[in-house]
Design an enzyme around this catalytic site. Structure first.
Site, PDB file in Angstrom:
ATOM      1  N   GLY A   1       3.504   1.741   1.450  1.00  0.00           N
ATOM      2  CA  GLY A   1       2.978   1.222   0.181  1.00  0.00           C
ATOM      3  C   GLY A   1       1.484   0.963   0.273  1.00  0.00           C
TER       4      GLY A   1
ATOM      5  N   ALA B   1     -14.814   1.204   6.959  1.00  0.00           N
ATOM      6  CA  ALA B   1     -15.255   0.623   8.232  1.00  0.00           C
ATOM      7  C   ALA B   1     -14.955   1.566   9.398  1.00  0.00           C
ATOM      8  CB  ALA B   1     -14.572  -0.729   8.447  1.00  0.00           C
TER       9      ALA B   1
ATOM     10  N   ARG C   1       5.488   8.422   1.731  1.00  0.00           N
ATOM     11  CA  ARG C   1       6.578   8.124   2.653  1.00  0.00           C
ATOM     12  C   ARG C   1       7.129   9.482   3.075  1.00  0.00           C
ATOM     13  NH1 ARG C   1       7.126   3.498  -1.033  1.00  0.00           N
ATOM     14  NH2 ARG C   1       6.570   1.673   0.183  1.00  0.00           N
TER      15      ARG C   1
ATOM     16  N   ASP D   1       5.133  -1.975   8.822  1.00  0.00           N
ATOM     17  CA  ASP D   1       5.926  -1.843  10.059  1.00  0.00           C
ATOM     18  C   ASP D   1       6.525  -0.452  10.222  1.00  0.00           C
ATOM     19  OD1 ASP D   1       7.628  -2.391   7.929  1.00  0.00           O
ATOM     20  OD2 ASP D   1       9.111  -3.402   9.182  1.00  0.00           O
TER      21      ASP D   1
ATOM     22  N   THR E   1      -0.355  -4.077   4.039  1.00  0.00           N
ATOM     23  CA  THR E   1       0.775  -4.231   3.124  1.00  0.00           C
ATOM     24  C   THR E   1       0.622  -5.546   2.378  1.00  0.00           C
ATOM     25  OG1 THR E   1       3.143  -4.729   2.957  1.00  0.00           O
ATOM     26  CG2 THR E   1       2.161  -5.032   5.119  1.00  0.00           C
ATOM     27  N   ILE E   2       0.929  -5.539   1.085  1.00  0.00           N
ATOM     28  CA  ILE E   2       0.784  -6.788   0.327  1.00  0.00           C
ATOM     29  C   ILE E   2       1.804  -7.827   0.766  1.00  0.00           C
ATOM     30  CG2 ILE E   2      -0.203  -5.661  -1.706  1.00  0.00           C
ATOM     31  CD1 ILE E   2       2.576  -6.133  -3.099  1.00  0.00           C
ATOM     32  N   ASP E   3       2.861  -7.389   1.466  1.00  0.00           N
ATOM     33  CA  ASP E   3       3.983  -8.303   1.747  1.00  0.00           C
ATOM     34  C   ASP E   3       3.687  -9.367   2.809  1.00  0.00           C
ATOM     35  OD1 ASP E   3       5.356  -6.776  -0.049  1.00  0.00           O
ATOM     36  OD2 ASP E   3       6.440  -5.615   1.447  1.00  0.00           O
TER      37      ASP E   3
ATOM     38  N   ASP F   1       4.354  -9.203   5.874  1.00  0.00           N
ATOM     39  CA  ASP F   1       5.633  -9.345   6.580  1.00  0.00           C
ATOM     40  C   ASP F   1       5.576  -8.833   8.024  1.00  0.00           C
ATOM     41  OD1 ASP F   1       5.325  -6.684   5.922  1.00  0.00           O
ATOM     42  OD2 ASP F   1       7.372  -6.408   5.192  1.00  0.00           O
TER      43      ASP F   1
ATOM     44  N   ARG G   1       9.483  -7.406  -0.779  1.00  0.00           N
ATOM     45  CA  ARG G   1      10.586  -6.749  -0.062  1.00  0.00           C
ATOM     46  C   ARG G   1      11.505  -7.818   0.524  1.00  0.00           C
ATOM     47  NH1 ARG G   1       9.403  -1.143   2.912  1.00  0.00           N
ATOM     48  NH2 ARG G   1       7.752  -2.344   3.904  1.00  0.00           N
TER      49      ARG G   1
ATOM     50  N   ALA H   1       3.956 -23.833  -9.318  1.00  0.00           N
ATOM     51  CA  ALA H   1       5.336 -23.608  -9.790  1.00  0.00           C
ATOM     52  C   ALA H   1       6.224 -24.823  -9.489  1.00  0.00           C
ATOM     53  CB  ALA H   1       5.905 -22.369  -9.118  1.00  0.00           C
ATOM     54  N   GLU H   2       7.210 -25.028 -10.346  1.00  0.00           N
ATOM     55  CA  GLU H   2       8.142 -26.143 -10.151  1.00  0.00           C
ATOM     56  C   GLU H   2       9.107 -25.845  -9.020  1.00  0.00           C
ATOM     57  OE1 GLU H   2       6.828 -25.571 -13.151  1.00  0.00           O
ATOM     58  OE2 GLU H   2       6.016 -27.607 -13.223  1.00  0.00           O
TER      59      GLU H   2
ATOM     60  N   GLN I   1       0.912  -5.936  -8.804  1.00  0.00           N
ATOM     61  CA  GLN I   1       0.582  -6.675  -7.575  1.00  0.00           C
ATOM     62  C   GLN I   1       0.014  -5.770  -6.486  1.00  0.00           C
ATOM     63  OE1 GLN I   1       4.098  -9.679  -6.838  1.00  0.00           O
ATOM     64  NE2 GLN I   1       4.741  -8.077  -8.255  1.00  0.00           N
ATOM     65  N   ARG I   2       0.226  -4.481  -6.607  1.00  0.00           N
ATOM     66  CA  ARG I   2      -0.246  -3.556  -5.571  1.00  0.00           C
ATOM     67  C   ARG I   2      -1.655  -3.037  -5.855  1.00  0.00           C
ATOM     68  NH1 ARG I   2       4.563  -0.660  -3.346  1.00  0.00           N
ATOM     69  NH2 ARG I   2       3.481   1.296  -3.627  1.00  0.00           N
TER      70      ARG I   2
HETATM   71  P1  ADP Z   1       5.539   0.636   5.547  1.00  0.00           P
HETATM   72  O1  ADP Z   1       4.667   1.268   6.569  1.00  0.00           O
HETATM   73  O2  ADP Z   1       4.779   0.067   4.402  1.00  0.00           O
HETATM   74  O3  ADP Z   1       6.528  -0.338   6.156  1.00  0.00           O
HETATM   75  P2  ADP Z   1       7.710   2.569   5.262  1.00  0.00           P
HETATM   76  O4  ADP Z   1       8.728   1.726   5.925  1.00  0.00           O
HETATM   77  O5  ADP Z   1       8.105   3.277   4.005  1.00  0.00           O
HETATM   78  O6  ADP Z   1       6.395   1.781   4.845  1.00  0.00           O
HETATM   79  O7  ADP Z   1       7.217   3.636   6.334  1.00  0.00           O
HETATM   80  C1  ADP Z   1       6.175   4.567   6.036  1.00  0.00           C
HETATM   81  C2  ADP Z   1       6.407   5.848   6.776  1.00  0.00           C
HETATM   82  O8  ADP Z   1       6.340   5.627   8.192  1.00  0.00           O
HETATM   83  C3  ADP Z   1       7.771   6.495   6.585  1.00  0.00           C
HETATM   84  O9  ADP Z   1       7.881   7.209   5.366  1.00  0.00           O
HETATM   85  C4  ADP Z   1       7.819   7.445   7.777  1.00  0.00           C
HETATM   86  O10 ADP Z   1       7.034   8.582   7.552  1.00  0.00           O
HETATM   87  C5  ADP Z   1       7.160   6.579   8.857  1.00  0.00           C
HETATM   88  N1  ADP Z   1       8.181   5.914   9.663  1.00  0.00           N
HETATM   89  C6  ADP Z   1       8.926   4.845   9.318  1.00  0.00           C
HETATM   90  N2  ADP Z   1       9.823   4.535  10.290  1.00  0.00           N
HETATM   91  C7  ADP Z   1       9.641   5.445  11.283  1.00  0.00           C
HETATM   92  C8  ADP Z   1      10.259   5.689  12.549  1.00  0.00           C
HETATM   93  N3  ADP Z   1      11.255   4.920  13.001  1.00  0.00           N
HETATM   94  N4  ADP Z   1       9.808   6.717  13.281  1.00  0.00           N
HETATM   95  C9  ADP Z   1       8.806   7.520  12.826  1.00  0.00           C
HETATM   96  N5  ADP Z   1       8.198   7.341  11.640  1.00  0.00           N
HETATM   97  C10 ADP Z   1       8.590   6.333  10.873  1.00  0.00           C
HETATM   98  O1  F6P Z   2       5.880  -3.034   0.775  1.00  0.00           O
HETATM   99  C1  F6P Z   2       5.157  -3.269  -0.372  1.00  0.00           C
HETATM  100  C2  F6P Z   2       6.043  -3.211  -1.575  1.00  0.00           C
HETATM  101  O2  F6P Z   2       5.187  -3.363  -2.676  1.00  0.00           O
HETATM  102  C3  F6P Z   2       7.182  -4.211  -1.630  1.00  0.00           C
HETATM  103  O3  F6P Z   2       6.769  -5.487  -1.958  1.00  0.00           O
HETATM  104  C4  F6P Z   2       8.089  -3.575  -2.664  1.00  0.00           C
HETATM  105  O4  F6P Z   2       9.422  -3.953  -2.498  1.00  0.00           O
HETATM  106  C5  F6P Z   2       7.931  -2.119  -2.337  1.00  0.00           C
HETATM  107  O5  F6P Z   2       6.661  -1.961  -1.704  1.00  0.00           O
HETATM  108  C6  F6P Z   2       7.977  -1.213  -3.535  1.00  0.00           C
HETATM  109  O6  F6P Z   2       7.730   0.076  -3.077  1.00  0.00           O
HETATM  110  P1  F6P Z   2       7.642   1.422  -3.945  1.00  0.00           P
HETATM  111  O7  F6P Z   2       7.770   1.059  -5.367  1.00  0.00           O
HETATM  112  O8  F6P Z   2       6.338   2.033  -3.578  1.00  0.00           O
HETATM  113  O9  F6P Z   2       8.786   2.240  -3.443  1.00  0.00           O
END
Ligand code: ADP
Ligand code: F6P
Length: 319
Positions: free
Chosen positions: A11, A22, A72, A103, A125-127, A129, A171, A186-187, A251-252
């Protein structure tokens, strides 16, 4: 090392462009040639590479999204896909790679490192996480986008004396909900890291009503519940006129905050420095206001810890 490359994956997040800028400028400052790989790992496998000069990253520090596009790519999860990517990198004379993403993207980067290719990660990532970094690129901007929306919702909520449920992204992580819930006043805040307690939400709404509150805002993280469902339950239990807003992808986007521009600038430069020092398989992080380098394996094996003291503070301040 003479030539490095940078890509964005997963994302998009505000601040990614500041990090690309940079990487390019620090790289050139250190006499490295820098290539941009478009469309994440898909472009890595397909050879979608463009040379990036000083001017090519001008006028982007203030822009959201990513000039390199993102994607992705399921094929890159296979060893065959990773080896294909590796061949393209070598054919293009690239000796080090910087991956900006979350991740999932780092799991891909870890695989490349295991295959012998030096790779460094920048958490984008905005999350917010990811473990081992206090903040990820884009999180601060997303929180500011949410509170801007919450402030506007508050105006109409007050005028109509309504209860609003605002569903935010994240997420499986409650950071956006927590930080925007506290700073937006927020409440109640509903996050995956704390038990969902509808009775408590209702109790707080009724207490507020008794002391003369005419509107309420409840921020809900997408990973817990559907905002519409919570809105329906609240209306049923209290009879309060309730509306639901799902903020979604606004938000993105948007111009990155000063903090995200700074973070992107620092992380991009640090990633180049690490490659030049011969480091591989590490994620750049920010810990206690300083740049840090953490092995992917360590960062990926730990769970991001949401600051529960902030959650308690928010509960205390919204009585
Ligand atoms: P984010 O990086 O935001 O967590 P994703 O989980 O969608 O987003 O992962 C982004 C891309 O990273 C995936 O579409 C894939 O190409 C690669 N990726 C994710 N998991 C793996 C993995 N276990 N091994 C190799 N590539 C991966
Ligand atoms: O990881 C960032 C994020 O914006 C999450 O907060 C959300 O669940 C997800 O990506 C939405 O992803 P997309 O709409 O790009 O599949």
């Amino acid at each position: 090392m003479k030539k490095i490359a940078v890509l964005t994956s997963g994302g998009d997040a505000p601040g990614m462009n500041a990090a690309i800028r940079a990487v390019v400028r620090r790289g050139i400052f250190k006499n490295l040639a820098v290539a941009g790989i478009r469309h994440g790992y898909q472009g890595l496998m397909d050879g979608d590479y463009v040379p990036l000069g000083l001017g090519s990253v001008g006028d982007i520090i203030h822009r959201g999204g990513t000039i390199l596009y993102t994607a992705r790519c399921e094929a890159f999860k296979t060893e065959e896909g990773q080896k294909q990517g590796l061949s393209r990198l070598r054919e293009n004379g690239i000796e080090g790679l910087i991956v900006i993403g979350g991740d999932g993207s780092f799991r891909g980067a870890l695989q490349l490192t295991k295959l012998g290719f030096p790779t460094i990660g920048i958490p984008g990532t905005i999350d917010n996480d990811l473990a081992c970094t206090d903040y990820t690129l884009g999180f601060d901007t997303a929180v500011n986008t949410v509170i801007d929306a919450v402030d506007k919702i508050r105006d109409t909520a007050t005028s109509h004396e309504r209860t609003f449920v605002v569903e935010v992204m994240g997420r499986n992580s409650g950071d956006i909900a927590l930080w925007s819930g506290l700073t937006g006043g927020a409440e109640s805040i509903v996050i995956p890291e704390a038990e969902f307690d509808l009775d408590d939400i209702i109790k707080r709404l009724l207490q507020g009503q008794q002391r003369g509150k005419r509107h309420s805002i409840i921020v809900v993280a997408e990973g817990v519940f559907n905002g519409n469902e919570i809105g329906r339950m609240i209306q049923e239990r209290t009879g309060f006129d309730t509306r639901v807003t799902v903020l979604g992808h606004i938000q993105r986007g948007g111009s990155p905050s000063a903090f995200d521009r700074l973070l992107g600038s620092q992380m991009g430069a640090k990633a180049v420095d690490l490659l030049e020092e011969g480091k591989a398989g590490v994620m750049v992080g920010i810990q206690n206001n300083r740049m840090a380098a953490v092995p992917f394996a360590e960062a990926l094996s730990q769970k991001h810890q949401l600051p529960l003291d902030i959650y308690e503070l928010a509960r205390t301040l919204s009585i």
